[in-house]
Scaffold this active site. Sequence first.
Site, PDB file in Angstrom:
ATOM      1  N   LYS A  99       0.862  -1.186   0.000  1.00 36.43           N
ATOM      2  CA  LYS A  99       0.000   0.000   0.000  1.00 36.43           C
ATOM      3  C   LYS A  99       0.897   1.234   0.000  1.00 36.43           C
ATOM      4  O   LYS A  99       2.034   1.188   0.495  1.00 36.43           O
ATOM      5  CB  LYS A  99      -0.852   0.007   1.278  1.00 36.43           C
ATOM      6  CG  LYS A  99      -2.080   0.868   1.191  1.00 36.43           C
ATOM      7  CD  LYS A  99      -3.246   0.094   0.601  1.00 36.43           C
ATOM      8  CE  LYS A  99      -4.466   0.953   0.417  1.00 36.43           C
ATOM      9  NZ  LYS A  99      -5.597   0.211  -0.126  1.00 36.43           N
ATOM     10  N   GLY A 214     -26.220   2.290   1.412  1.00 37.91           N
ATOM     11  CA  GLY A 214     -25.298   2.948   0.482  1.00 37.91           C
ATOM     12  C   GLY A 214     -25.629   2.565  -0.945  1.00 37.91           C
ATOM     13  O   GLY A 214     -25.723   1.372  -1.271  1.00 37.91           O
ATOM     14  N   GLY A 216     -23.911   3.574  -3.991  1.00 40.53           N
ATOM     15  CA  GLY A 216     -22.835   4.182  -4.781  1.00 40.53           C
ATOM     16  C   GLY A 216     -22.469   3.331  -5.981  1.00 40.53           C
ATOM     17  O   GLY A 216     -23.296   2.564  -6.495  1.00 40.53           O
ATOM     18  N   ALA A 219     -22.957  -0.578  -5.298  1.00 37.97           N
ATOM     19  CA  ALA A 219     -24.331  -1.004  -4.982  1.00 37.97           C
ATOM     20  C   ALA A 219     -25.267  -0.830  -6.176  1.00 37.97           C
ATOM     21  O   ALA A 219     -26.205  -1.611  -6.356  1.00 37.97           O
ATOM     22  CB  ALA A 219     -24.848  -0.230  -3.774  1.00 37.97           C
TER      23      ALA A 219
HETATM   24  P1  NAD Z   1     -19.272   5.166  -3.304  1.00 36.71           P
HETATM   25  O1  NAD Z   1     -18.625   6.307  -2.605  1.00 36.71           O
HETATM   26  O2  NAD Z   1     -19.544   5.245  -4.758  1.00 36.71           O
HETATM   27  O3  NAD Z   1     -20.680   4.815  -2.591  1.00 36.71           O
HETATM   28  C1  NAD Z   1     -20.888   4.861  -1.221  1.00 36.71           C
HETATM   29  C2  NAD Z   1     -22.318   5.356  -1.001  1.00 36.71           C
HETATM   30  O4  NAD Z   1     -22.625   5.212   0.374  1.00 36.71           O
HETATM   31  C3  NAD Z   1     -22.513   6.833  -1.368  1.00 36.71           C
HETATM   32  O5  NAD Z   1     -23.622   6.979  -2.237  1.00 36.71           O
HETATM   33  C4  NAD Z   1     -22.774   7.504  -0.007  1.00 36.71           C
HETATM   34  O6  NAD Z   1     -23.643   8.613  -0.101  1.00 36.71           O
HETATM   35  C5  NAD Z   1     -23.391   6.355   0.764  1.00 36.71           C
HETATM   36  N1  NAD Z   1     -23.330   6.475   2.217  1.00 36.71           N
HETATM   37  C6  NAD Z   1     -22.333   6.934   2.995  1.00 36.71           C
HETATM   38  N2  NAD Z   1     -22.669   6.872   4.294  1.00 36.71           N
HETATM   39  C7  NAD Z   1     -23.921   6.360   4.331  1.00 36.71           C
HETATM   40  C8  NAD Z   1     -24.820   6.045   5.376  1.00 36.71           C
HETATM   41  N3  NAD Z   1     -24.509   6.256   6.657  1.00 36.71           N
HETATM   42  N4  NAD Z   1     -26.048   5.537   5.066  1.00 36.71           N
HETATM   43  C9  NAD Z   1     -26.387   5.317   3.775  1.00 36.71           C
HETATM   44  N5  NAD Z   1     -25.564   5.594   2.739  1.00 36.71           N
HETATM   45  C10 NAD Z   1     -24.351   6.107   3.010  1.00 36.71           C
HETATM   46  O7  NAD Z   1     -18.366   3.887  -2.945  1.00 36.71           O
HETATM   47  P2  NAD Z   1     -18.278   2.495  -3.705  1.00 36.71           P
HETATM   48  O8  NAD Z   1     -17.161   2.531  -4.675  1.00 36.71           O
HETATM   49  O9  NAD Z   1     -19.624   2.058  -4.144  1.00 36.71           O
HETATM   50  O10 NAD Z   1     -17.785   1.577  -2.491  1.00 36.71           O
HETATM   51  C11 NAD Z   1     -18.647   1.243  -1.428  1.00 36.71           C
HETATM   52  C12 NAD Z   1     -17.858   0.517  -0.339  1.00 36.71           C
HETATM   53  O11 NAD Z   1     -17.218  -0.629  -0.893  1.00 36.71           O
HETATM   54  C13 NAD Z   1     -16.742   1.348   0.286  1.00 36.71           C
HETATM   55  O12 NAD Z   1     -16.613   0.956   1.650  1.00 36.71           O
HETATM   56  C14 NAD Z   1     -15.501   0.905  -0.487  1.00 36.71           C
HETATM   57  O13 NAD Z   1     -14.318   1.089   0.264  1.00 36.71           O
HETATM   58  C15 NAD Z   1     -15.810  -0.568  -0.672  1.00 36.71           C
HETATM   59  N6  NAD Z   1     -15.121  -1.174  -1.815  1.00 36.71           N
HETATM   60  C16 NAD Z   1     -15.328  -0.688  -3.078  1.00 36.71           C
HETATM   61  C17 NAD Z   1     -14.670  -1.276  -4.150  1.00 36.71           C
HETATM   62  C18 NAD Z   1     -14.883  -0.782  -5.567  1.00 36.71           C
HETATM   63  O14 NAD Z   1     -14.525  -1.497  -6.514  1.00 36.71           O
HETATM   64  N7  NAD Z   1     -15.468   0.394  -5.754  1.00 36.71           N
HETATM   65  C19 NAD Z   1     -13.806  -2.372  -3.951  1.00 36.71           C
HETATM   66  C20 NAD Z   1     -13.647  -2.872  -2.648  1.00 36.71           C
HETATM   67  C21 NAD Z   1     -14.310  -2.254  -1.588  1.00 36.71           C
END
Ligand code: NAD
Length: 399
Positions: A99, A214, A216, A219
């Site tokens: 990292k 969430g 994002g 999801a």
């Molecule tokens: P993102 O930022 O696109 O989506 C996260 C969503 O969660 C946002 O829409 C935000 O408004 C919402 N949110 C935040 N706090 C909240 C709460 N208390 N209640 C309801 N909604 C809430 O992130 P992402 O890329 O979709 O990733 C989501 C999670 O998965 C993160 O923890 C990230 O570290 C993990 N992750 C993502 C990936 C990837 O490929 N993107 C890979 C491994 C892990």
Amino acid sequence: MTLEIEDITDSLANRRSDLRFRAHVDYDDHEKVIYAEDKDIGFRAFIAVHNTARGPALGGCRYWSRYGSDEEAISDVLRLSRGMTYKNSVAGLALGGGKSVIIGKPGTRQPSAEVMQALGMAVNSLGGLYVSAEDVGTSVQHILIARGRTPYVAGVPLTALCEEIMPQGIESQAVPNPDPSPYTAYGTYRAIKAAARHRLGVENLAGLTVTVKGYGHVAQVLCRYLADEGAKLLISDITPQACRQIVADFGPETLLAEGREIMSVKSDIYVPCALGGDINDGTIPHLVLAGVKVVAGCANNQLKAPQHADELRRSNILYAPDYVANAGGVIAAGLQYLWMVKPQMTEFPTHQIIMDRVAKIGLTLEQIFVRAEAAGLNTAVVADQQGREGFVQRLAKAA
Ligand code: NAD
């Protein structure tokens, strides 16, 4: 630019006393940790290579301007790099864990181009021991800037990097998606199915209520898989834009009413897709009352503390360990990187090959669930055991 690089491994391991960097509680036999600084441009970063027994250490580059001290940044880089060793090992990748963290200037959220060039040079100084991808605060564009100074990067579009070595006649839909989120979503979907099968004895999700926190990048794709299989969705988000999107995609009945807490809503499966730490002393009783039987989602660091995996087990809630469930993105980036460095010796990772590989997350989880039951342990402990075996065995073979 005057980049200075200092190997601080021995200081952190307490093998050498150093006025600036001292023995660190999160040091865990990391192979190498460097500190890189360019005073002219205000660049400061730590790069940690935890373990390379399985291959080069792949892990993201985090840009964070809210570290309270160097100590905090070092803690982050040591813990996150160790986590990547376990994640890559359980995912079966020929990659180790590493990292990098850049200490951002106060008030900034993204690195400048010259900071990413400096990061690229620091990564390059490790000669391929560490491979950087994007993480919190960095994007594909940032990593492409670093790529100008080092070939040791992943998670960037293959077509942008190696036009000249792309296999002839490859259809555009066979080229892997540079965005990791769809692969993470598919892996999480397979994780949810595996957990539902194990805990509820069902082959599909039809008729089950699934609560998702969430909406994002991940999801949005994941919920489509769940809905297509007939799951009854209830989704929450904190931004008005995401809430509008939920309604547009799945109808108003799928949006959690304002003022309600998603973890208290009656459901079979709870899917954390927002931030970490929401499985804790305060929320587990809500999940129990809500009748939740499975926790499986993509969010990182879902457990507030390790003992919460035990608490879930005692409550008869099956937990799919987060770094196993959300490994789809790193599998996609890892397979593409491994092909890029040895294109003649490795099969081109088409989109379908990557999807098939990501689907195996379900099988991996099934093994973890069975092993955890047989040993009377929680699933998070067993995932760690499996991860450790994956790199200790390699070490033993090499000795
Ligand atoms: P993102 O930022 O696109 O989506 C996260 C969503 O969660 C946002 O829409 C935000 O408004 C919402 N949110 C935040 N706090 C909240 C709460 N208390 N209640 C309801 N909604 C809430 O992130 P992402 O890329 O979709 O990733 C989501 C999670 O998965 C993160 O923890 C990230 O570290 C993990 N992750 C993502 C990936 C990837 O490929 N993107 C890979 C491994 C892990």
